[in-house]
Every structure is written in C-alpha cells, then in structure tokens.
Design an enzyme around this catalytic site. Structure first.
Site, PDB file in Angstrom:
ATOM      1  N   CYS A  56      -0.403   6.731  -5.306  1.00  0.00           N
ATOM      2  CA  CYS A  56       0.243   8.053  -5.185  1.00  0.00           C
ATOM      3  C   CYS A  56       1.733   7.928  -4.919  1.00  0.00           C
ATOM      4  O   CYS A  56       2.325   8.758  -4.225  1.00  0.00           O
ATOM      5  CB  CYS A  56      -0.394   8.924  -4.101  1.00  0.00           C
ATOM      6  N   GLN A  99       0.782   7.267   7.960  1.00  0.00           N
ATOM      7  CA  GLN A  99       0.584   5.813   8.088  1.00  0.00           C
ATOM      8  C   GLN A  99       1.147   5.261   9.397  1.00  0.00           C
ATOM      9  O   GLN A  99       1.126   4.042   9.598  1.00  0.00           O
ATOM     10  CB  GLN A  99       1.228   5.072   6.907  1.00  0.00           C
ATOM     11  N   HIS A 109       5.070   9.389  -0.526  1.00  0.00           N
ATOM     12  CA  HIS A 109       3.787   9.697  -1.168  1.00  0.00           C
ATOM     13  C   HIS A 109       3.972  10.976  -1.991  1.00  0.00           C
ATOM     14  O   HIS A 109       4.789  11.831  -1.628  1.00  0.00           O
ATOM     15  CB  HIS A 109       2.773   9.924  -0.047  1.00  0.00           C
ATOM     16  N   ASP A 166       6.357  12.673   7.923  1.00  0.00           N
ATOM     17  CA  ASP A 166       5.006  12.384   7.454  1.00  0.00           C
ATOM     18  C   ASP A 166       4.519  11.144   8.212  1.00  0.00           C
ATOM     19  O   ASP A 166       4.991  10.036   7.975  1.00  0.00           O
ATOM     20  CB  ASP A 166       5.060  12.136   5.940  1.00  0.00           C
ATOM     21  N   LYS A 186      -7.367   8.670   8.277  1.00  0.00           N
ATOM     22  CA  LYS A 186      -6.752   7.337   8.269  1.00  0.00           C
ATOM     23  C   LYS A 186      -6.645   6.764   9.675  1.00  0.00           C
ATOM     24  O   LYS A 186      -6.124   5.670   9.857  1.00  0.00           O
ATOM     25  CB  LYS A 186      -5.373   7.411   7.620  1.00  0.00           C
TER      26      LYS A 186
HETATM   27  C1  LIG Z   1      -2.479   9.389   2.656  1.00  0.00           C
HETATM   28  C2  LIG Z   1      -1.077   9.844   2.767  1.00  0.00           C
HETATM   29  C3  LIG Z   1      -0.718  11.166   2.508  1.00  0.00           C
HETATM   30  C4  LIG Z   1      -1.719  12.191   2.050  1.00  0.00           C
HETATM   31  O1  LIG Z   1      -2.722  12.359   3.015  1.00  0.00           O
HETATM   32  P1  LIG Z   1      -4.074  13.150   2.679  1.00  0.00           P
HETATM   33  O2  LIG Z   1      -4.983  12.732   3.786  1.00  0.00           O
HETATM   34  O3  LIG Z   1      -4.542  12.694   1.334  1.00  0.00           O
HETATM   35  O4  LIG Z   1      -3.729  14.593   2.716  1.00  0.00           O
HETATM   36  C5  LIG Z   1       0.601  11.511   2.647  1.00  0.00           C
HETATM   37  N1  LIG Z   1       1.524  10.632   3.037  1.00  0.00           N
HETATM   38  C6  LIG Z   1       1.220   9.342   3.301  1.00  0.00           C
HETATM   39  C7  LIG Z   1       2.293   8.414   3.747  1.00  0.00           C
HETATM   40  C8  LIG Z   1      -0.086   8.917   3.175  1.00  0.00           C
HETATM   41  O5  LIG Z   1      -0.404   7.645   3.415  1.00  0.00           O
END
Ligand SMILES: *Cc1c(COP(=O)(O)O)cnc(C)c1O
Length: 406
Positions: free
Chosen positions: A364, A202, A121, A199, A225
């Site tokens: 993104c 997801q 992302h 990260d 999320k």
């Molecule tokens: C949504 C997402 C982000 C960014 O998260 P925010 O809630 O917009 O700060 C970063 N990495 C992944 C894999 C995402 O799905």
C-alpha cells in the site's frame, strides 16, 4: 524477566502448522496475532454482557457501557491523552484519517496546502487527495533520499501561511523507517498554524507514544496491528480542536436533541461515535494495552530491535540481497529483494511452502516502490513473540529461493 516462550504460549495460533511446517509468522506489519487474554475478554463480552451501550438503563447495557468506558480510559493512559473524551473509537487508521480529512473540509480553500511525505501508506495519501478535490487545495510531498530518510529542508521550503495540514506517519509500514516526528512538529509549529496529524499505525505496537509530549493535534492508529481485533482503532484529537470542528457521520448516539427543525450534537467523544460501536472489539483493545504494558514497552522494543538487527545482519550475508532503507533508523521491519532473481511474490511463495509468512508486493505504498523503481519488496515484520530461530528459518528460506529462482 523477558521470556519469549512464555509470551508465545499466550498465542494459540503460533502452534499451527502451515504446509506441514510450524508457522513462522513474520507479517506483523499487516496484522499482529492476538493473545488469549484479548480473545477471552472479547468472548466473555459476548457470552456474558452483550448489550448496546449508552442507551439502556438495564443492567447489561450499563455493564457494557462501563466496560467500554474503562477501555477508553486504558487507551487514554496508553497514549497519555489529557482527557478520556479525546479518545474516539473508530474502525482503524483508514477511518480515522478519512474522518479528519472530512471534518477539516470547511477549513481549506483553493490554493491552500496539505503536506504529507513520500513514505506514507495509501490511507494517508488518498483521503488528502480527496480533500484537495473538494476544496481546490494542493498536496505537497516531502521527498526522501536513497536511504528512505525524509529530507526535512523541503519541509522548511514548503511551510507557509498556506499550509493547513501536515500529516505524516511516525513509522513507515513498507520500510520500517522511524520518522523524526519531533522535528517535523516543531518546524511546523514554528512556521504555520497547520493542523498536525500523525499516523501511528506502526508506532504504537513497538514503542511508547505520548501525544501530549508530541504535541500533535490528531493521532490515529489501528487495534489489529497491536494485538487487538480487526475493526478497532483510535482517533485521538485535542479537546479544543474536536469541539470546534463539525461531526462526521450523523445518526444515533451522536445527538443531544434531534428534531426535524434542528438537531444539536452530543459532546465528546460521542459527537464522533455515531451508530452502534464495536463494543466487544473496543473492550478487547483495552485488554491489548494491558497485554503490552504487562510485558513492558521497553522490553518489547529491546527484543524487536534485537530481532531486526539480527535479521538484517544475516540477510546481508547473502550475495545480491538488497535491504531498503538499510542505514535508516528503523523498527519492526526489514524490507528486501533478491537482486536479479525473480520477483518478490516468487520469494514469498517459496517461503510460504516452508511455513514462513511474509508480505510481498507494494505494501500500500506505491510511491515508495516507484522511487526505488521496483514492483515490490519482500517484507519481514516482527512482533514481541518472534524468535531468533524463526529468523534463521527465514534466512534459510531466502537462500532456498535464491537457489530455486537463479
Ligand atoms: C496499516 C496501516 C494503515 C492502514 O490501517 P488500516 O488498519 O488498514 O486502516 C495506515 N498507515 C500505516 C502506516 C499502516 O501501517
């Protein structure tokens, strides 16, 4: 017993209509809906105990502090952190990664290297590019193949004593690919002493995460999320690493003693929580972990995997439909295009008229779109409350788009 209708009854918004049609919400990778239990805890906080935390000796301030610290311990359990003070409240994944990139600044020098992957992302790309600008370090990117699978032999080639950071996502938001995190971490540990950043934006909504077993140094995710309010998130970091690194924001809450001559910093977690936190949201994030654990993470995973498998099978029955990363190990996401028929946003608009909410565009992740030489995809993404009937409606909508755009 897993009862999807009972789960749906906990989400008021799922009774809404959109363009005169019942809402079919398939944009969960952008943000999930929030169950009533989470919203009620949030509202109850503001109606009954709203006060600033960690400062006051008055009753409400103490209650608010207790509730937020209880939530921190819930999240500690949820990701199996060793200590509750390794769990830092943030505004979300983006803030978490920027925080890490900032506090690592003094650890990097010219020609050091930061390794990320093609599947990231933008929020796991740009903060590292900014760190490279500050320090003269270089970014190296693990490539992927046509199936959206990372080519880890490149990681072997890249790793050296110059590697200072390896930062990858556990699950790709654009394609739903589940990355081989265990292998990436063990290779990195064997060949460098780089900081490892995961990260998890997801992954935490879809399956169990154990940061100790994973042995990452940092793990970040967003609340919104995983059924919690927007503006909430978590940065996990190992105690010895967070203690050795400098603070990020300066201000209230994060000091031990402040004077004009010299200020000393508070211990963890407060060192990284300057200013007034999102107390209600942070408490609601703890409630979201209760919601997930009450249903059971294995139940959620089984249901969502069945939805993904069904959606992919039904979509692939259509002529000229391409699913990206079709053969990769995936969770929660099917990303596709109608070949030669319109662009993804045209499909998205036709689906919206039918009440079906999906994401279209680059998600993104522009490098992934460039790799496939496309402007965007149609992305349907699933949560625990989605049903097979909703997928039938999605497929019907895609068929209609195919006819209308032909
Ligand atoms: C949504 C997402 C982000 C960014 O998260 P925010 O809630 O917009 O700060 C970063 N990495 C992944 C894999 C995402 O799905």
């Amino acid at each position: 017993m897993f009862d999807v209708q009972e789960i749906r009854s906990q989400f008021s918004i799922l009774n809404e209509t959109v363009n005169g049609k019942p809402l079919v919400y398939l944009d969960n990778a952008a943000t999930s809906q929030k169950p009533n239990s989470v919203l009620e805890i949030w509202k109850k906080y503001y109606q009954e105990i709203n006060a600033n935390v960690h400062r006051g000796i008055h009753t409400l301030s103490q209650l608010a502090t207790e509730e937020m610290e209880l939530s921190r311990r819930k999240i500690q359990k949820f990701i199996n952190a060793k200590h509750d003070f390794e769990v830092i409240f943030t505004r979300g994944t983006t803030e978490g990664i920027n925080l890490i990139a900032y506090i690592l600044t003094a650890k990097l020098k010219k020609d050091d290297e930061i390794i990320i992957s093609y599947l990231e992302h933008h929020s796991n790309i740009v903060p590292w590019q900014m760190l490279c600008e500050r320090t003269g370090a270089k970014l190296r990117v693990i490539p992927m193949d046509e199936n959206g699978v990372l080519q880890l032999d490149f990681l072997d080639q890249f790793l050296s004593e110059k590697t200072k950071v390896v930062s990858v996502n556990q699950v790709s938001n654009a394609l739903g690919v589940v990355n081989p995190i265990e292998e990436i971490i063990s290779k990195t540990r064997a060949q460098s002493d780089a900081y490892i950043v995961i990260d998890g934006a997801q992954s935490v909504p879809h399956f169990t995460v154990d940061v100790q077993k994973m042995d990452c140094d940092f793990f970040v995710f967003s609340g919104h999320k995983m059924y919690a309010p927007m503006g909430t998130g978590i940065l996990y970091g190992k105690q010895e690493i967070l203690e050795a690194l400098p603070p990020f924001h300066g201000g209230g809450e994060m000091i031990a003693v402040c004077s004009f001559e010299k200020t000393t910093y508070a211990g963890l977690p407060f060192k990284y929580e300057a200013g007034t936190p999102n107390v209600g949201g942070n408490i609601a994030l703890g409630a979201a972990t209760d919601f997930i654990l009450n249903i059971g993470q294995q139940n959620i995973q089984n249901h969502e995997n069945a939805l993904l498998e069904y959606a992919q099978r039904k979509l692939l029955e259509l002529d000229g439909l391409k699913v990206y990363a079709e053969k990769a190990h995936r969770t929660g996401v099917v990303s596709f295009n109608l070949e030669g028929v319109g662009i993804s946003s045209d499909v998205g608009m036709i689906l919206d008229k039918m009440g079906v909410a999906v994401r279209t565009g680059h998600h993104c992740t522009q490098p992934i779109m460039e790799f496939f030489n496309i402007a965007g995809t149609v992305r349907a993404s699933f949560a625990v409350y989605n049903t097979f009937e909703e997928i039938d409606l999605l497929v019907e909508g895609v068929k209609k788009a195919q006819r209308m755009l032909a």
